[in-house]
Motif scaffolding. Structure first.
Motif, PDB file in Angstrom:
ATOM      1  N   SER A 103     -10.466   3.295 -21.109  1.00 28.45           N
ATOM      2  CA  SER A 103     -10.968   2.201 -20.279  1.00 28.45           C
ATOM      3  C   SER A 103     -11.387   1.043 -21.176  1.00 28.45           C
ATOM      4  CB  SER A 103     -12.173   2.675 -19.452  1.00 28.45           C
ATOM      5  OG  SER A 103     -12.721   1.617 -18.700  1.00 28.45           O
ATOM      6  N   ARG A 153     -12.141  -3.525 -21.115  1.00 21.46           N
ATOM      7  CA  ARG A 153     -12.409  -4.659 -20.226  1.00 21.46           C
ATOM      8  C   ARG A 153     -11.126  -5.417 -19.916  1.00 21.46           C
ATOM      9  NH1 ARG A 153     -16.937  -8.516 -22.276  1.00 21.46           N
ATOM     10  NH2 ARG A 153     -16.217  -9.559 -20.388  1.00 21.46           N
ATOM     11  N   THR A 154     -10.377  -5.772 -20.966  1.00 19.36           N
ATOM     12  CA  THR A 154      -9.139  -6.525 -20.785  1.00 19.36           C
ATOM     13  C   THR A 154      -8.116  -6.049 -21.812  1.00 19.36           C
ATOM     14  OG1 THR A 154      -9.646  -8.284 -22.374  1.00 19.36           O
ATOM     15  CG2 THR A 154     -10.491  -8.575 -20.140  1.00 19.36           C
ATOM     16  N   ARG A 155      -6.880  -6.461 -21.631  1.00 22.00           N
ATOM     17  CA  ARG A 155      -5.841  -6.121 -22.607  1.00 22.00           C
ATOM     18  C   ARG A 155      -6.157  -6.716 -23.973  1.00 22.00           C
ATOM     19  NH1 ARG A 155      -1.388  -4.291 -19.553  1.00 22.00           N
ATOM     20  NH2 ARG A 155      -1.721  -4.728 -17.336  1.00 22.00           N
ATOM     21  N   GLN A 167      -8.433  -4.387 -25.942  1.00 16.37           N
ATOM     22  CA  GLN A 167      -7.993  -3.052 -26.308  1.00 16.37           C
ATOM     23  C   GLN A 167      -7.208  -3.033 -27.612  1.00 16.37           C
ATOM     24  OE1 GLN A 167      -5.210  -0.924 -23.856  1.00 16.37           O
ATOM     25  NE2 GLN A 167      -5.250   0.802 -25.257  1.00 16.37           N
ATOM     26  N   TYR A 220      -7.975  -1.481 -17.071  1.00 14.04           N
ATOM     27  CA  TYR A 220      -8.624  -2.715 -17.528  1.00 14.04           C
ATOM     28  C   TYR A 220      -9.547  -3.189 -16.411  1.00 14.04           C
ATOM     29  CZ  TYR A 220      -4.867  -2.500 -20.959  1.00 14.04           C
ATOM     30  OH  TYR A 220      -4.006  -2.080 -21.945  1.00 14.04           O
ATOM     31  N   GLU A 267      -9.483  -6.736 -15.020  1.00 16.84           N
ATOM     32  CA  GLU A 267      -8.199  -7.154 -14.472  1.00 16.84           C
ATOM     33  C   GLU A 267      -7.885  -6.447 -13.154  1.00 16.84           C
ATOM     34  OE1 GLU A 267      -5.150  -6.913 -17.461  1.00 16.84           O
ATOM     35  OE2 GLU A 267      -6.450  -7.773 -19.007  1.00 16.84           O
TER      36      GLU A 267
END
Length: 395
Positions: free
Chosen positions: A301, A303-305, A308, A330, A333
């Motif tokens: 998990s 927050r955003t691409r 990561q 994400y 998203e």
């Protein structure tokens, strides 16, 4: 061995420790650092400022008191702390200092309630507990020094490469200055970096998980850049902004009790949140290289691409293994978070489960795993920093 009278006195203090433990450990650290500021070269200042070290010590003292007649019950916690101590080069000579100031803090906080009998009993108990730590750590230091490629305390490493993995995570490839091959380690373990930052009065020590399968040539850590205004930000910002290829850092031998069981053939489910991905990368990479047929699921998990790290590498490893799956959510998203339904669909039945991430993330995930009927014996988890108590339900 402690006398029954001493055991009874220690047991009688359990309710007091439950109520005043955090106050006692807070006073303890304050007084000890005032008397021995050189110890600030060892302790994690961020954990101190956030109260995490005080909470962790209070929990350990309480557990030791509650189990003073059966210290074997707290041995797993003792071993976990001993690994931290080994990674920081804690020495036997420092234990009397700790004992003196811990007893002093008990006296200061409890006042007249801390009778000579209570202080005397705790003095005896501390000697026993300290001797257990010293014995375990002595064996660990010996093993670290005698293992192939090992050393005892800290060793100079140079930054051989620095690779941006995401908007917030950068990997550092560390090679020993002496050119010797590196010892193997258990996937999931960590090393301590010791760094002197210009303008800082004390040396900074931080533990970072090793983020790939063992090699003989280099260690890789992957560090999240924290907010520089927070206690955790000082070291990470220095690494990201000021440390470059060719710079030297001091590094400990790998340590830690959170690691993959490489001897097992059981299926594995790895569940991570945010930078908790780093020890899981070491585990997944190790499975792919050594037991690619072992069923494995990697659930992450972020927050955003952009936040990561390792997505392309994870997809590559997943493709190389015939019985693996990789799934990522994400949250910013619209994917939501790892929840009970997601876990029910993706956790491999009967698998050994490893969880790493922020405390709130782990609380949520582990509660959901329990709710799905998974036994606590199948669930392994790791904290960032000192171990904390988590309120977890089993239904």
């Amino acid at each position: 061995m402690l006398s029954q009278g001493t055991i009874d006195i220690i047991k009688s203090t359990v309710p007091v420790l439950e109520q005043h433990g955090k106050t006692i450990t807070t006073v303890f650290y304050k007084n000890m650092f005032e008397a021995h500021p050189e110890l600030l070269n060892i302790f994690n200042h961020a954990n101190q400022s956030q109260g995490r070290q005080q909470n962790a010590l209070a929990g350990l003292v309480y557990a030791a008191a509650a189990n003073i007649d059966n210290l074997g019950a707290v041995l797993p916690a003792v071993v976990q702390v001993a690994h931290k101590h080994k990674s920081l080069n804690i020495t036997p000579e420092q234990y009397p200092i700790v004992g003196y100031h811990l007893l002093g803090a008990i006296k200061e906080v409890l006042g007249s309630a801390a009778t000579p009998e209570i202080i005397g009993a705790w003095g005896e108990a501390y000697e026993v507990i300290a001797s257990v730590f010293i014995g375990i750590e002595k064996e660990m230091y010996t093993q670290a020094e005698e293992m192939d490629g090992g050393w005892k305390t800290f060793k100079d490493f140079k930054i051989a490469d620095k690779v941006v993995e995401s908007d917030v995570i950068t990997s550092f490839y560390l090679k020993p200055v002496d050119g010797q091959k590196l010892p193997s380690y258990k996937p999931g373990q960590y090393i301590t970096l010791r760094v002197t930052i210009p303008g800082e009065e004390y040396v900074l020590n931080r533990q970072y998980s090793l983020s790939q399968a063992p090699t003989e040539e280099f260690f890789r850590i992957s560090v999240k850049r924290e907010d520089e205004t927070t206690p955790n930000g000082k070291m990470s910002v220095n690494l990201h902004r000021e440390m470059h290829v060719g710079d030297i850092v001091e590094v400990s031998v790998p340590a830690g009790v959170f690691h993959l069981d490489t001897e097992s053939t059981n299926p594995v489910t790895l569940i991570s949140g945010g930078v908790g991905i780093t020890p899981m990368m070491s585990m997944f990479d190790s499975i792919a290289k050594n037991k690619p047929e072992r069923p494995a699921a990697f659930l992450h998990s972020a927050r955003t691409r952009k936040h990561q790290a390792f997505d392309a590498k994870l997809r590559e490893l997943n493709e190389s293994m015939p019985a693996s799956t990789y799934a990522v959510l994400y949250s910013d998203e619209g994917d939501g978070f790892i929840n009970r339904e997601f876990l029910a669909a993706h956790v491999i039945e009967g698998s050994d489960i490893y969880v790493c991430g922020p405390t709130i993330f782990m609380q949520s995930v582990i509660k959901d795993l329990y709710a799905l009927g998974i036994s606590k014996e199948k669930i392994n988890f790791e904290f960032f920093g000192p171990a904390e108590e988590m309120e977890l339900v089993t239904v």
